[in-house]
Design a protein around this motif. Structure first.
Motif, PDB file in Angstrom:
ATOM      1  N   ASN A  92       5.998  13.815   1.476  1.00  0.00           N
ATOM      2  CA  ASN A  92       5.296  13.194   2.601  1.00  0.00           C
ATOM      3  C   ASN A  92       5.189  11.677   2.440  1.00  0.00           C
ATOM      4  O   ASN A  92       5.064  10.941   3.410  1.00  0.00           O
ATOM      5  N   LEU A  93       5.268  11.192   1.195  1.00  0.00           N
ATOM      6  CA  LEU A  93       5.112   9.759   0.947  1.00  0.00           C
ATOM      7  C   LEU A  93       6.283   8.931   1.478  1.00  0.00           C
ATOM      8  O   LEU A  93       6.219   7.704   1.489  1.00  0.00           O
ATOM      9  N   ILE A  94       7.337   9.593   1.909  1.00  0.00           N
ATOM     10  CA  ILE A  94       8.475   8.860   2.447  1.00  0.00           C
ATOM     11  C   ILE A  94       8.089   8.105   3.717  1.00  0.00           C
ATOM     12  O   ILE A  94       8.729   7.141   4.107  1.00  0.00           O
ATOM     13  N   PHE A  95       6.995   8.516   4.366  1.00  0.00           N
ATOM     14  CA  PHE A  95       6.515   7.827   5.564  1.00  0.00           C
ATOM     15  C   PHE A  95       5.188   7.121   5.313  1.00  0.00           C
ATOM     16  O   PHE A  95       4.382   6.954   6.226  1.00  0.00           O
ATOM     17  N   GLN A  96       4.951   6.692   4.085  1.00  0.00           N
ATOM     18  CA  GLN A  96       3.683   6.039   3.770  1.00  0.00           C
ATOM     19  C   GLN A  96       3.749   4.522   3.888  1.00  0.00           C
ATOM     20  O   GLN A  96       2.740   3.876   4.149  1.00  0.00           O
ATOM     21  N   SER A  97       4.909   3.922   3.708  1.00  0.00           N
ATOM     22  CA  SER A  97       5.007   2.463   3.683  1.00  0.00           C
ATOM     23  C   SER A  97       5.273   1.880   5.072  1.00  0.00           C
ATOM     24  O   SER A  97       5.957   2.478   5.895  1.00  0.00           O
ATOM     25  N   LYS A  98       4.731   0.673   5.276  1.00  0.00           N
ATOM     26  CA  LYS A  98       4.911  -0.026   6.535  1.00  0.00           C
ATOM     27  C   LYS A  98       4.897  -1.526   6.257  1.00  0.00           C
ATOM     28  O   LYS A  98       4.265  -1.987   5.314  1.00  0.00           O
ATOM     29  N   ARG A  99       5.582  -2.298   7.100  1.00  0.00           N
ATOM     30  CA  ARG A  99       5.640  -3.744   6.881  1.00  0.00           C
ATOM     31  C   ARG A  99       4.268  -4.398   7.013  1.00  0.00           C
ATOM     32  O   ARG A  99       3.442  -3.975   7.823  1.00  0.00           O
ATOM     33  N   ASN A 100       4.042  -5.455   6.229  1.00  0.00           N
ATOM     34  CA  ASN A 100       2.765  -6.154   6.176  1.00  0.00           C
ATOM     35  C   ASN A 100       2.332  -6.717   7.523  1.00  0.00           C
ATOM     36  O   ASN A 100       1.148  -6.930   7.756  1.00  0.00           O
ATOM     37  N   GLU A 101       3.293  -6.952   8.422  1.00  0.00           N
ATOM     38  CA  GLU A 101       2.966  -7.482   9.742  1.00  0.00           C
ATOM     39  C   GLU A 101       2.032  -6.550  10.525  1.00  0.00           C
ATOM     40  O   GLU A 101       1.383  -6.971  11.485  1.00  0.00           O
ATOM     41  N   PHE A 102       1.964  -5.289  10.109  1.00  0.00           N
ATOM     42  CA  PHE A 102       1.147  -4.309  10.822  1.00  0.00           C
ATOM     43  C   PHE A 102      -0.154  -3.977  10.090  1.00  0.00           C
ATOM     44  O   PHE A 102      -0.841  -3.028  10.463  1.00  0.00           O
ATOM     45  N   SER A 103      -0.495  -4.764   9.086  1.00  0.00           N
ATOM     46  CA  SER A 103      -1.664  -4.435   8.262  1.00  0.00           C
ATOM     47  C   SER A 103      -2.971  -4.444   9.057  1.00  0.00           C
ATOM     48  O   SER A 103      -3.947  -3.795   8.663  1.00  0.00           O
ATOM     49  N   HIS A 104      -2.987  -5.188  10.185  1.00  0.00           N
ATOM     50  CA  HIS A 104      -4.200  -5.230  11.011  1.00  0.00           C
ATOM     51  C   HIS A 104      -4.537  -3.856  11.597  1.00  0.00           C
ATOM     52  O   HIS A 104      -5.663  -3.621  12.040  1.00  0.00           O
ATOM     53  N   GLU A 105      -3.578  -2.947  11.600  1.00  0.00           N
ATOM     54  CA  GLU A 105      -3.805  -1.621  12.169  1.00  0.00           C
ATOM     55  C   GLU A 105      -4.656  -0.738  11.265  1.00  0.00           C
ATOM     56  O   GLU A 105      -5.212   0.256  11.716  1.00  0.00           O
ATOM     57  N   GLU A 106      -4.721  -1.089   9.971  1.00  0.00           N
ATOM     58  CA  GLU A 106      -5.518  -0.300   9.015  1.00  0.00           C
ATOM     59  C   GLU A 106      -5.242   1.197   9.196  1.00  0.00           C
ATOM     60  O   GLU A 106      -6.155   2.015   9.297  1.00  0.00           O
ATOM     61  N   GLU A 107      -3.978   1.526   9.200  1.00  0.00           N
ATOM     62  CA  GLU A 107      -3.561   2.870   9.607  1.00  0.00           C
ATOM     63  C   GLU A 107      -3.781   3.946   8.552  1.00  0.00           C
ATOM     64  O   GLU A 107      -3.572   3.736   7.360  1.00  0.00           O
ATOM     65  N   ILE A 108      -4.241   5.079   9.041  1.00  0.00           N
ATOM     66  CA  ILE A 108      -4.325   6.303   8.258  1.00  0.00           C
ATOM     67  C   ILE A 108      -3.429   7.322   8.938  1.00  0.00           C
ATOM     68  O   ILE A 108      -3.557   7.556  10.151  1.00  0.00           O
TER      69      ILE A 108
END
Length: 232
Positions: free
Chosen positions: A150-166
Protein backbone atom coordinates in the motif's frame (compact mmCIF):
# COMPACT_ATOMS: atom_id res chain seq x y z
CA UNK A 1 -8.34 12.77 14.67
CA UNK A 2 -10.68 15.06 12.72
CA UNK A 3 -10.53 14.68 8.93
CA UNK A 4 -12.10 16.64 6.10
CA UNK A 5 -12.97 16.15 2.46
CA UNK A 6 -13.74 18.94 -0.02
CA UNK A 7 -16.36 17.70 -2.47
CA UNK A 8 -19.14 18.78 -4.82
CA UNK A 9 -22.78 18.92 -3.74
CA UNK A 10 -23.50 16.00 -6.06
CA UNK A 11 -20.87 13.85 -4.33
CA UNK A 12 -22.30 14.81 -0.93
CA UNK A 13 -25.80 13.78 -2.03
CA UNK A 14 -24.40 10.49 -3.34
CA UNK A 15 -22.83 9.73 0.05
CA UNK A 16 -26.07 10.46 1.89
CA UNK A 17 -28.42 8.68 -0.53
CA UNK A 18 -26.25 5.63 -1.19
CA UNK A 19 -24.95 5.48 2.39
CA UNK A 20 -21.49 4.69 1.09
CA UNK A 21 -18.08 6.09 0.18
CA UNK A 22 -16.50 5.54 -3.22
CA UNK A 23 -12.92 4.22 -3.19
CA UNK A 24 -10.92 4.18 -6.43
CA UNK A 25 -7.90 2.58 -8.04
CA UNK A 26 -5.26 5.40 -8.23
CA UNK A 27 -3.64 4.66 -11.61
CA UNK A 28 -7.08 4.87 -13.21
CA UNK A 29 -8.76 7.66 -11.23
CA UNK A 30 -6.07 10.11 -10.09
CA UNK A 31 -5.13 12.81 -12.60
CA UNK A 32 -1.59 13.47 -11.34
CA UNK A 33 0.64 11.07 -13.31
CA UNK A 34 3.32 11.40 -10.62
CA UNK A 35 1.03 9.50 -8.26
CA UNK A 36 2.19 5.93 -8.00
CA UNK A 37 5.51 6.67 -9.68
CA UNK A 38 6.79 3.24 -8.70
CA UNK A 39 3.61 1.59 -9.97
CA UNK A 40 4.13 3.08 -13.41
CA UNK A 41 7.75 1.96 -13.42
CA UNK A 42 6.55 -1.56 -12.66
CA UNK A 43 4.84 -1.69 -16.05
CA UNK A 44 8.17 -1.96 -17.90
CA UNK A 45 10.92 -4.57 -17.63
CA UNK A 46 13.62 -1.93 -17.14
CA UNK A 47 11.55 -0.26 -14.44
CA UNK A 48 11.02 -3.54 -12.57
CA UNK A 49 14.73 -4.30 -12.70
CA UNK A 50 15.54 -0.84 -11.34
CA UNK A 51 12.98 -1.17 -8.55
CA UNK A 52 14.37 -4.55 -7.53
CA UNK A 53 17.89 -3.11 -7.44
CA UNK A 54 16.86 -0.11 -5.32
CA UNK A 55 14.90 -2.23 -2.83
CA UNK A 56 17.83 -4.62 -2.36
CA UNK A 57 20.17 -1.65 -1.75
CA UNK A 58 17.71 -0.37 0.89
CA UNK A 59 17.92 -3.62 2.84
CA UNK A 60 14.74 -5.29 1.59
CA UNK A 61 15.31 -9.02 1.12
CA UNK A 62 14.72 -10.62 -2.27
CA UNK A 63 11.45 -12.29 -1.28
CA UNK A 64 9.90 -9.01 -0.10
CA UNK A 65 11.24 -7.20 -3.15
CA UNK A 66 9.55 -9.78 -5.36
CA UNK A 67 6.32 -9.38 -3.38
CA UNK A 68 6.41 -5.63 -3.97
CA UNK A 69 6.57 -6.25 -7.70
CA UNK A 70 3.44 -8.41 -7.57
CA UNK A 71 0.96 -6.24 -9.45
CA UNK A 72 -1.85 -8.62 -8.49
CA UNK A 73 -1.49 -7.77 -4.80
CA UNK A 74 -1.37 -4.04 -5.46
CA UNK A 75 -4.47 -4.20 -7.66
CA UNK A 76 -6.65 -5.29 -4.75
CA UNK A 77 -6.31 -1.94 -2.95
CA UNK A 78 -8.73 1.00 -3.36
CA UNK A 79 -8.15 4.53 -2.03
CA UNK A 80 -9.89 7.74 -1.01
CA UNK A 81 -8.24 11.05 -0.04
CA UNK A 82 -8.98 13.00 3.15
CA UNK A 83 -7.25 15.96 4.78
CA UNK A 84 -6.34 17.38 8.18
CA UNK A 85 -6.67 20.90 6.67
CA UNK A 86 -9.86 22.39 8.08
CA UNK A 87 -11.47 25.35 6.32
CA UNK A 88 -8.32 26.41 4.46
CA UNK A 89 -8.21 28.98 1.64
CA UNK A 90 -5.92 26.80 -0.47
CA UNK A 91 -8.26 23.82 -0.26
CA UNK A 92 -11.36 25.87 -1.13
CA UNK A 93 -9.48 27.32 -4.09
CA UNK A 94 -8.27 23.98 -5.46
CA UNK A 95 -11.55 22.14 -4.88
CA UNK A 96 -13.88 25.05 -5.65
CA UNK A 97 -16.51 23.41 -7.87
CA UNK A 98 -17.44 26.92 -9.09
CA UNK A 99 -17.64 28.20 -5.49
CA UNK A 100 -20.15 25.48 -4.59
CA UNK A 101 -17.79 23.07 -2.83
CA UNK A 102 -18.64 21.55 0.53
CA UNK A 103 -16.30 20.44 3.27
CA UNK A 104 -17.55 17.35 5.06
CA UNK A 105 -15.92 16.31 8.31
CA UNK A 106 -15.57 13.02 10.12
CA UNK A 107 -13.32 11.31 12.66
CA UNK A 108 -10.52 8.91 11.76
CA UNK A 109 -12.20 6.37 14.03
CA UNK A 110 -15.36 6.55 11.95
CA UNK A 111 -13.41 5.86 8.76
CA UNK A 112 -11.62 2.91 10.34
CA UNK A 113 -14.97 1.41 11.34
CA UNK A 114 -15.99 1.04 7.70
CA UNK A 115 -15.71 -2.45 6.35
CA UNK A 116 -16.56 -4.70 3.41
CA UNK A 117 -18.69 -7.68 4.41
CA UNK A 118 -17.51 -7.34 7.98
CA UNK A 119 -14.02 -8.57 7.08
CA UNK A 120 -11.91 -5.88 5.45
CA UNK A 121 -11.59 -2.61 7.35
CA UNK A 122 -10.57 0.80 6.02
CA UNK A 123 -7.04 1.77 7.05
CA UNK A 124 -5.36 5.17 7.09
CA UNK A 125 -1.89 6.40 6.19
CA UNK A 126 -0.45 9.93 6.14
CA UNK A 127 1.02 11.13 2.85
CA UNK A 128 4.81 11.41 2.78
CA UNK A 129 5.68 14.73 1.08
CA UNK A 130 9.02 14.77 -0.73
CA UNK A 131 11.10 17.47 -2.42
CA UNK A 132 11.17 15.67 -5.75
CA UNK A 133 9.09 12.65 -6.58
CA UNK A 134 11.26 9.99 -8.17
CA UNK A 135 11.54 6.24 -8.02
CA UNK A 136 14.23 6.57 -5.37
CA UNK A 137 12.03 8.94 -3.31
CA UNK A 138 9.15 6.50 -3.17
CA UNK A 139 11.22 3.42 -2.51
CA UNK A 140 13.45 5.05 0.10
CA UNK A 141 10.34 5.40 2.28
CA UNK A 142 10.01 1.62 2.32
CA UNK A 143 11.99 -0.03 5.10
CA UNK A 144 12.13 -3.74 6.01
CA UNK A 145 9.92 -3.12 9.07
CA UNK A 146 7.19 -1.10 7.32
CA UNK A 147 7.28 -2.76 3.90
CA UNK A 148 3.78 -3.25 2.46
CA UNK A 149 2.45 -2.75 -1.05
CA UNK A 150 0.00 0.00 0.00
CA UNK A 151 2.96 2.33 0.57
CA UNK A 152 3.48 2.59 -3.18
CA UNK A 153 0.86 5.37 -3.09
CA UNK A 154 2.13 7.12 0.04
CA UNK A 155 4.49 9.70 -1.47
CA UNK A 156 3.50 13.00 -3.04
CA UNK A 157 5.38 16.07 -4.26
CA UNK A 158 6.10 18.80 -1.69
CA UNK A 159 4.06 21.29 -3.73
CA UNK A 160 0.95 19.62 -2.31
CA UNK A 161 1.98 19.64 1.35
CA UNK A 162 -0.69 22.25 2.14
CA UNK A 163 -3.28 19.50 1.65
CA UNK A 164 -2.12 17.68 4.80
CA UNK A 165 -3.47 14.56 3.17
CA UNK A 166 -4.44 11.34 4.87
CA UNK A 167 -5.18 8.46 2.54
CA UNK A 168 -7.84 5.93 3.41
CA UNK A 169 -7.51 2.56 1.72
CA UNK A 170 -9.14 -0.83 1.83
CA UNK A 171 -8.21 -4.27 0.57
CA UNK A 172 -10.95 -5.68 -1.65
CA UNK A 173 -9.74 -9.25 -0.98
CA UNK A 174 -9.82 -9.86 -4.71
CA UNK A 175 -9.15 -7.97 -7.95
CA UNK A 176 -12.31 -6.15 -9.00
CA UNK A 177 -12.93 -3.94 -12.00
CA UNK A 178 -10.22 -1.26 -11.77
CA UNK A 179 -12.29 1.19 -13.82
CA UNK A 180 -15.21 1.33 -11.39
CA UNK A 181 -15.28 2.86 -7.89
CA UNK A 182 -15.71 0.50 -4.96
CA UNK A 183 -18.67 1.37 -2.70
CA UNK A 184 -17.87 0.96 0.99
CA UNK A 185 -21.08 1.05 3.06
CA UNK A 186 -21.71 3.47 5.92
CA UNK A 187 -24.03 2.12 8.63
CA UNK A 188 -25.06 5.51 10.00
CA UNK A 189 -24.45 8.51 7.74
CA UNK A 190 -25.63 10.98 10.39
CA UNK A 191 -22.98 9.74 12.82
CA UNK A 192 -20.29 9.41 10.17
CA UNK A 193 -20.59 12.97 8.86
CA UNK A 194 -19.72 15.25 11.76
CA UNK A 195 -20.61 18.40 9.87
CA UNK A 196 -20.95 20.14 6.51
CA UNK A 197 -19.44 23.55 5.72
CA UNK A 198 -20.20 25.55 2.55
CA UNK A 199 -17.66 27.33 0.32
CA UNK A 200 -16.96 30.91 1.50
CA UNK A 201 -17.97 32.39 -1.88
CA UNK A 202 -21.20 30.48 -2.37
CA UNK A 203 -24.33 32.54 -3.07
CA UNK A 204 -26.92 32.78 -0.30
CA UNK A 205 -29.51 30.73 -2.18
CA UNK A 206 -27.05 27.84 -2.48
CA UNK A 207 -26.19 27.96 1.22
CA UNK A 208 -29.93 27.71 1.93
CA UNK A 209 -30.28 24.69 -0.37
CA UNK A 210 -27.46 22.85 1.39
CA UNK A 211 -28.90 23.75 4.79
CA UNK A 212 -32.34 22.42 3.84
CA UNK A 213 -30.88 19.21 2.47
CA UNK A 214 -28.85 18.66 5.64
CA UNK A 215 -31.92 19.34 7.80
CA UNK A 216 -34.05 16.90 5.80
CA UNK A 217 -31.45 14.16 6.25
CA UNK A 218 -30.42 14.77 9.83
CA UNK A 219 -26.93 15.99 8.93
CA UNK A 220 -25.13 18.57 11.08
CA UNK A 221 -24.97 21.82 9.09
CA UNK A 222 -22.05 24.10 10.03
CA UNK A 223 -23.05 27.06 7.87
CA UNK A 224 -20.85 28.94 5.41
CA UNK A 225 -17.11 29.42 5.78
CA UNK A 226 -16.35 32.98 6.86
CA UNK A 227 -12.82 33.07 5.49
CA UNK A 228 -13.70 35.88 3.08
CA UNK A 229 -16.00 37.80 5.44
CA UNK A 230 -14.41 40.92 6.93
CA UNK A 231 -15.11 41.05 10.66
CA UNK A 232 -13.86 43.62 13.16
Amino acid sequence: MELHRYISFESFVDIVQSKSLKFVYPPVAWEDTYEGYAYRAMQTLSGRERIFSILISRGVDKDHAGLFLNDGLLSTLRYQCWSKAKDKVAMWSIYSYSSKALMISTKSEELEKLTINGRRNVQLMPVNYVQSLSLEDELTALTPTTFTSNLIFQSKRNEFSHEEEIRAYIDTNGILNKQLPLSVPIKNVQEFIGGVLVHPNSPTWYVDVVQEYCKANGINFLGQSRLYKFEM
